[in-house]
Structure formats: structure tokens, C-alpha cells
Motif scaffolding. Structure first.
Motif, PDB file in Angstrom:
ATOM      1  N   GLU A 157       0.757  -1.138  -0.008  1.00  0.00           N
ATOM      2  CA  GLU A 157       0.066  -0.089   0.087  1.00  0.00           C
ATOM      3  C   GLU A 157       0.820   1.270   0.060  1.00  0.00           C
ATOM      4  OE1 GLU A 157      -3.840   1.959   2.450  1.00  0.00           O
ATOM      5  OE2 GLU A 157      -3.444   0.012   2.847  1.00  0.00           O
ATOM      6  N   ASN A 158       1.997   1.194   0.754  1.00  0.00           N
ATOM      7  CA  ASN A 158       2.767   2.400   0.843  1.00  0.00           C
ATOM      8  C   ASN A 158       3.388   2.553  -0.612  1.00  0.00           C
ATOM      9  OD1 ASN A 158       4.384   4.423   2.113  1.00  0.00           O
ATOM     10  ND2 ASN A 158       6.275   3.230   1.863  1.00  0.00           N
ATOM     11  N   GLY A 159       3.763   1.462  -1.449  1.00  0.00           N
ATOM     12  CA  GLY A 159       4.210   1.596  -2.652  1.00  0.00           C
ATOM     13  C   GLY A 159       3.299   2.176  -3.695  1.00  0.00           C
ATOM     14  N   PHE A 160       2.039   1.953  -3.553  1.00  0.00           N
ATOM     15  CA  PHE A 160       1.074   2.646  -4.270  1.00  0.00           C
ATOM     16  C   PHE A 160       0.773   4.342  -3.791  1.00  0.00           C
ATOM     17  CE2 PHE A 160      -1.079  -1.444  -5.179  1.00  0.00           C
ATOM     18  CZ  PHE A 160      -1.026  -1.264  -6.405  1.00  0.00           C
ATOM     19  N   ASN A 161       1.146   4.617  -2.594  1.00  0.00           N
ATOM     20  CA  ASN A 161       1.368   5.761  -1.963  1.00  0.00           C
ATOM     21  C   ASN A 161       2.222   6.721  -2.651  1.00  0.00           C
ATOM     22  OD1 ASN A 161      -0.927   5.481  -0.348  1.00  0.00           O
ATOM     23  ND2 ASN A 161       0.178   5.198   1.426  1.00  0.00           N
ATOM     24  N   ARG A 162       3.389   5.960  -2.760  1.00  0.00           N
ATOM     25  CA  ARG A 162       4.654   6.692  -3.300  1.00  0.00           C
ATOM     26  C   ARG A 162       4.563   6.885  -4.879  1.00  0.00           C
ATOM     27  NH1 ARG A 162       9.428   5.948  -0.253  1.00  0.00           N
ATOM     28  NH2 ARG A 162      10.274   7.536  -1.632  1.00  0.00           N
ATOM     29  N   LEU A 163       3.995   6.008  -5.622  1.00  0.00           N
ATOM     30  CA  LEU A 163       3.753   6.096  -6.987  1.00  0.00           C
ATOM     31  C   LEU A 163       2.800   7.157  -7.129  1.00  0.00           C
ATOM     32  CD1 LEU A 163       3.999   4.719  -9.591  1.00  0.00           C
ATOM     33  CD2 LEU A 163       1.878   3.332  -9.238  1.00  0.00           C
ATOM     34  N   GLN A 164       1.634   7.455  -6.321  1.00  0.00           N
ATOM     35  CA  GLN A 164       0.697   8.287  -6.511  1.00  0.00           C
ATOM     36  C   GLN A 164       1.510   9.947  -6.299  1.00  0.00           C
ATOM     37  OE1 GLN A 164      -2.155   8.903  -7.646  1.00  0.00           O
ATOM     38  NE2 GLN A 164      -2.256  10.933  -6.925  1.00  0.00           N
ATOM     39  N   ALA A 165       2.424   9.847  -5.256  1.00  0.00           N
ATOM     40  CA  ALA A 165       3.144  11.138  -4.844  1.00  0.00           C
ATOM     41  C   ALA A 165       4.056  11.530  -6.014  1.00  0.00           C
ATOM     42  CB  ALA A 165       4.001  10.927  -3.429  1.00  0.00           C
ATOM     43  N   GLY A 166       4.388  10.711  -6.816  1.00  0.00           N
ATOM     44  CA  GLY A 166       5.368  10.899  -7.846  1.00  0.00           C
ATOM     45  C   GLY A 166       6.742  10.623  -7.775  1.00  0.00           C
ATOM     46  N   ASP A 167       6.940   9.706  -6.586  1.00  0.00           N
ATOM     47  CA  ASP A 167       8.247   9.385  -6.208  1.00  0.00           C
ATOM     48  C   ASP A 167       8.924   8.174  -6.689  1.00  0.00           C
ATOM     49  OD1 ASP A 167       8.072  11.561  -4.280  1.00  0.00           O
ATOM     50  OD2 ASP A 167       7.348  10.209  -2.645  1.00  0.00           O
ATOM     51  N   THR A 168       8.533   7.945  -8.102  1.00  0.00           N
ATOM     52  CA  THR A 168       8.927   6.673  -8.706  1.00  0.00           C
ATOM     53  C   THR A 168       9.238   6.865  -9.984  1.00  0.00           C
ATOM     54  OG1 THR A 168       6.997   5.628  -9.341  1.00  0.00           O
ATOM     55  CG2 THR A 168       7.313   5.069  -7.047  1.00  0.00           C
ATOM     56  N   GLU A 169      10.075   6.079 -10.561  1.00  0.00           N
ATOM     57  CA  GLU A 169      10.444   5.819 -11.795  1.00  0.00           C
ATOM     58  C   GLU A 169      10.178   4.372 -12.464  1.00  0.00           C
ATOM     59  OE1 GLU A 169      11.577   8.108 -14.014  1.00  0.00           O
ATOM     60  OE2 GLU A 169      12.458   9.659 -12.474  1.00  0.00           O
ATOM     61  N   MET A 170       8.989   4.336 -12.977  1.00  0.00           N
ATOM     62  CA  MET A 170       8.474   2.907 -13.444  1.00  0.00           C
ATOM     63  C   MET A 170       8.268   2.854 -14.756  1.00  0.00           C
ATOM     64  SD  MET A 170       5.191   0.925 -11.599  1.00  0.00           S
ATOM     65  CE  MET A 170       3.966   1.982 -12.487  1.00  0.00           C
ATOM     66  N   PRO A 171       9.133   2.192 -15.349  1.00  0.00           N
ATOM     67  CA  PRO A 171       9.070   1.913 -16.950  1.00  0.00           C
ATOM     68  C   PRO A 171       7.992   1.086 -17.388  1.00  0.00           C
ATOM     69  CG  PRO A 171      10.883   0.426 -16.093  1.00  0.00           C
ATOM     70  CD  PRO A 171      10.557   1.506 -14.933  1.00  0.00           C
ATOM     71  N   PRO A 172       7.502   1.262 -18.601  1.00  0.00           N
ATOM     72  CA  PRO A 172       6.488   0.495 -19.277  1.00  0.00           C
ATOM     73  C   PRO A 172       7.044  -1.281 -19.091  1.00  0.00           C
ATOM     74  CG  PRO A 172       6.667   2.089 -20.606  1.00  0.00           C
ATOM     75  CD  PRO A 172       7.772   2.011 -19.686  1.00  0.00           C
ATOM     76  N   ILE A 173       6.082  -2.078 -18.927  1.00  0.00           N
ATOM     77  CA  ILE A 173       6.163  -3.609 -18.896  1.00  0.00           C
ATOM     78  C   ILE A 173       6.913  -3.997 -20.123  1.00  0.00           C
ATOM     79  CG2 ILE A 173       5.432  -5.860 -18.467  1.00  0.00           C
ATOM     80  CD1 ILE A 173       3.052  -4.417 -17.053  1.00  0.00           C
ATOM     81  N   MET A 174       7.999  -4.896 -20.172  1.00  0.00           N
ATOM     82  CA  MET A 174       8.396  -5.359 -21.309  1.00  0.00           C
ATOM     83  C   MET A 174       7.799  -7.007 -21.166  1.00  0.00           C
ATOM     84  SD  MET A 174      12.385  -6.754 -22.035  1.00  0.00           S
ATOM     85  CE  MET A 174      12.595  -7.755 -23.193  1.00  0.00           C
ATOM     86  N   ARG A 175       7.194  -7.452 -22.307  1.00  0.00           N
ATOM     87  CA  ARG A 175       6.712  -8.798 -22.384  1.00  0.00           C
ATOM     88  C   ARG A 175       7.200  -9.466 -23.473  1.00  0.00           C
ATOM     89  NH1 ARG A 175       1.836  -7.747 -23.063  1.00  0.00           N
ATOM     90  NH2 ARG A 175       1.460  -8.660 -25.087  1.00  0.00           N
ATOM     91  N   ILE A 176       7.695 -10.905 -23.088  1.00  0.00           N
ATOM     92  CA  ILE A 176       7.848 -11.844 -24.098  1.00  0.00           C
ATOM     93  C   ILE A 176       6.716 -13.056 -24.377  1.00  0.00           C
ATOM     94  CG2 ILE A 176       9.643 -13.571 -24.812  1.00  0.00           C
ATOM     95  CD1 ILE A 176      11.555 -11.831 -23.014  1.00  0.00           C
ATOM     96  N   ASP A 177       6.134 -12.815 -25.650  1.00  0.00           N
ATOM     97  CA  ASP A 177       5.194 -14.037 -25.631  1.00  0.00           C
ATOM     98  C   ASP A 177       5.600 -15.219 -26.053  1.00  0.00           C
ATOM     99  OD1 ASP A 177       2.688 -12.509 -24.797  1.00  0.00           O
ATOM    100  OD2 ASP A 177       2.990 -11.245 -26.758  1.00  0.00           O
ATOM    101  N   VAL A 178       5.378 -16.166 -25.603  1.00  0.00           N
ATOM    102  CA  VAL A 178       5.751 -17.811 -26.006  1.00  0.00           C
ATOM    103  C   VAL A 178       4.688 -18.406 -26.473  1.00  0.00           C
ATOM    104  CG1 VAL A 178       7.084 -19.537 -25.374  1.00  0.00           C
ATOM    105  CG2 VAL A 178       7.618 -17.537 -24.442  1.00  0.00           C
ATOM    106  N   SER A 179       3.968 -18.030 -27.736  1.00  0.00           N
ATOM    107  CA  SER A 179       2.757 -18.416 -28.128  1.00  0.00           C
ATOM    108  C   SER A 179       2.674 -20.061 -28.326  1.00  0.00           C
ATOM    109  CB  SER A 179       1.995 -17.611 -29.296  1.00  0.00           C
ATOM    110  OG  SER A 179       3.056 -17.929 -30.205  1.00  0.00           O
TER     111      SER A 179
END
Length: 323
Positions: A26-48
Motif C-alpha cells: 500500500e505504501n508503494g501505491f502511495n509513493r507512486l501517486q506522490a510521483g516518487d517513482t521511476e516505473m518503466p513500461p512492462i516488457m513482455r515476451i510472448d511464447v505463443s
């Protein structure tokens, strides 16, 4: 510098889905909301070829000594081999030097914990105050974790479960009866789960909706946590139109990967629709459930800040020898 590797058994001996672990996320969500994080987009590898995928998630939280880079796999035919569908590990990197300090070889356990923690937080703020019957669509590992998570904040008496595998339903029922001391009833349709439950969690890798808008009823809460890739879709997009309140973990991510993504495609919602991020609620900048009759929906796609939160918490526990 020697890098410490912790195995799943060590991690399980120190970490469980507790109120303390939930508070860390929950504190992680608080920090995310406060703009205290650098969070890049998810990288995904599909193994269809093997109905699988590997995600890479991460987030740096300012001021924290370490951050996590997580590799998480989901191979959804593994049940045919007697194997869990989820796996993975986390690498913990020193924020000042970039030197890897530890590997948490958790085989996906910490992802299960932090995902369940997000479900618990969602229930804390959005589920009806009185939940008598909880519903779950899916009967795998995360279905178990999500029911344990819901029980942290709502003292329900019964679980309705619907899934495609009778064996998994039987295993789910046996574990939940023992762990949560509740009645568990397997039902023959997702519709029955939704119509008869106060709070529902969807935990499937479905690519076609498993939950329909016409089944919704006043006071219902839905947490949808299975749609974390563009082709996955658990909710009929009309569910989003019928809901009184829409919440998600991160709008930009959910618009790309989650149930909101399908809502955008169908024109049910727009990027300007009234949608609240979970961190807005946890930080007190927005309210949770405002009315007992509201229909609330939360779209969870899983965030890197959750991984850094649970990884840092785990390393502290392991280093201090706390259990």
C-alpha cells in the motif's frame, strides 16, 4: 562483491500475506501517486507456441536503498504437466551503485503475495462493508491468494467458485475450507458466482469475457486481476459502462493492457472517463466506496512498484532473520 541468493523455502519461511506485507505494498501505491517513482513500461515476451509469456517489471522508488527487477512467467498449460502456471525471480539492485545485491529465487511466490496484497487493498477500500459471500472465477494459485487477501478485510462466510478444471476446484475447496474456515461451493456457471456474491475476483488468463454486465447487481464489487496483456479479457466491456465506480492500479498501463484497454477499443470509456487510480485512494486523495449500493470495479494489471515494495520488505526480513 558476493551476491546473496535466497531460495523459495527461505523466502516462504519469512514472508506471508500479512497485514504488514499488505501495508508495504500500500505504501508503494502511495509513493507512486506522490510521483516518487521511476516505473518503466512492462516488457513482455510472448511464447505463443506453449501458451506462455514472460514479463519484466521494475520501479525505482526515490530514497530507497534497493530496487527490484523482476522476471515473471505465466505458462498457462502447465497444469497439464502438474506444474504451477506462474514462476519467476527478482534481482535486487543497489540504487546508488547499480550493483546487484541479491537474487530472490522465489519461483513466483512473491509475485503471488504482492498481487494478493493489491487485491486486499482494493477490498479494503472498495468492497461492501458486509461481505457474506465471496465469489471467485478461477481456482488456481492466485484464486487462493485472493480469497485469503479478501478475508484480511472482510469476514465472509461462504465462497462460490467457478473454474474449468474440477480437479483444481476440489483442491481449492479443500485448502480454503481449512485455511479460512468458510463454506466453499462449486457452481456450474460464472453467472451464478456473480449474481449471488457480494464481492467477486476474476483470476483467469481468459481471452474472451467470463463476466457479463447483465449479471451485475447493486452493491457488488469486482476485482479483475487476470488481464495483464493486450489479448486477455475477463470482463465484458459493458461491465465498465454499468459500473458506478472504476478504479485501476495505473491508468496508462491499464489503457494498454487491462480491462480498460478493451473498454477503450469498444468505445465504452475514453481516456477522460472518471477513473481513479488505487494510489489516489490509498493516499487519501480520493474516496473509496461512497455508497452501499454502488457497483465498483477495479482493474489490476500488476505494477513494478509492487515488486520493489515486496522485494525490499523481503530482503529486510531475510537480513534481519525475522520470521
Amino acid at each position: 562483491m558476493l551476491m546473496k541468493v535466497y531460495n523459495e523455502e527461505e523466502i516462504r519461511n519469512h514472508i506471508d500475506l500479512t497485514q504488514e506485507a499488505i501495508a508495504e505494498v500500500e505504501n508503494g501505491f502511495n509513493r507512486l501517486q506522490a510521483g516518487d517513482t521511476e516505473m518503466p513500461p512492462i516488457m513482455r515476451i510472448d511464447v505463443s507456441d506453449y501458451n506462455g509469456e514472460v514479463d519484466v517489471k521494475s520501479a525505482y522508488v526515490r530514497g530507497e536503498e534497493i530496487f527490484a527487477v523482476k522476471l515473471s512467467s505465466g505458462f498457462f498449460d502447465n497444469y497439464k504437466l502438474g506444474l504451477p502456471s506462474g514462476n519467476g525471480l527478482m534481482v535486487l539492485i543497489n540504487s546508488r551503485t547499480g550493483v546487484p545485491e541479491a537474487v530472490l529465487l522465489d519461483n513466483g511466490y512473491l509475485t503471488d503475495v504482492r498481487t494478493a496484497a493489491a487485491g486486499a487493498i482494493t477490498a479494503k477500500y472498495l468492497a461492501p462493508e458486509r461481505v457474506r459471500t465471496a465469489g471467485v472465477i478461477g481456482a488456481g494459485t492466485q484464486a487462493r491468494f485472493q480469497m485469503k487477501a479478501l478475508k484480511q478485510f472482510r469476514d465472509f462466510e461462504r465462497i462460490l467458485v467457478y473454474a474449468s478444471s474440477n480437479r483444481r476446484i476440489d483442491e481449492f475447496a479443500e485448502e480454503m475450507k481449512e485455511a479460512l474456515k468458510v463454506e466453499v461451493e462449486a457452481v456450474d456457471s460464472a453467472e451464478k458466482v456473480v449474481r449471488e456474491s457480494d464481492a467477486v475476483v476474476t483470476t483467469t488468463p481468459a481471452k474472451e469475457p467470463v463476466l457479463r454486465a447483465e449479471w451485475l447487481h447493486p452493491g457488488l464489487h469486482i476485482t479483475a486481476m487476470g488481464s495483464d496483456a493486450e489479448e486477455k479479457n475477463e470482463l465484458d466491456p459493458q461491465v465498465l459502462a454499468k459500473a458506478d465506480r472504476l478504479v485501476c492500479d495505473v491508468k496508462s498501463q491499464c489503457f494498454r493492457l487491462g480491462e480498460l484497454h478493451h473498454g477503450l477499443e469498444q468505445g465504452v470509456i475514453t481516456r477522460d472517463s472518471e477513473i481513479t487510480e488505487l494510489g489516489e485512494i490509498t493516499s487519501g486523495n480520493a474516496k473509496g466506496r461512497a455508497d452501499p449500493e454502488q457497483i465498483t470495479v477495479c482493474d489490476l494489471t500488476g505494477t513494478g512498484v509492487q515488486d520493489t515494495a515486496i522485494a525490499g520488505y523481503t530482503l529486510r526480513k531475510l537480513t534481519n532473520g525475522e520470521g
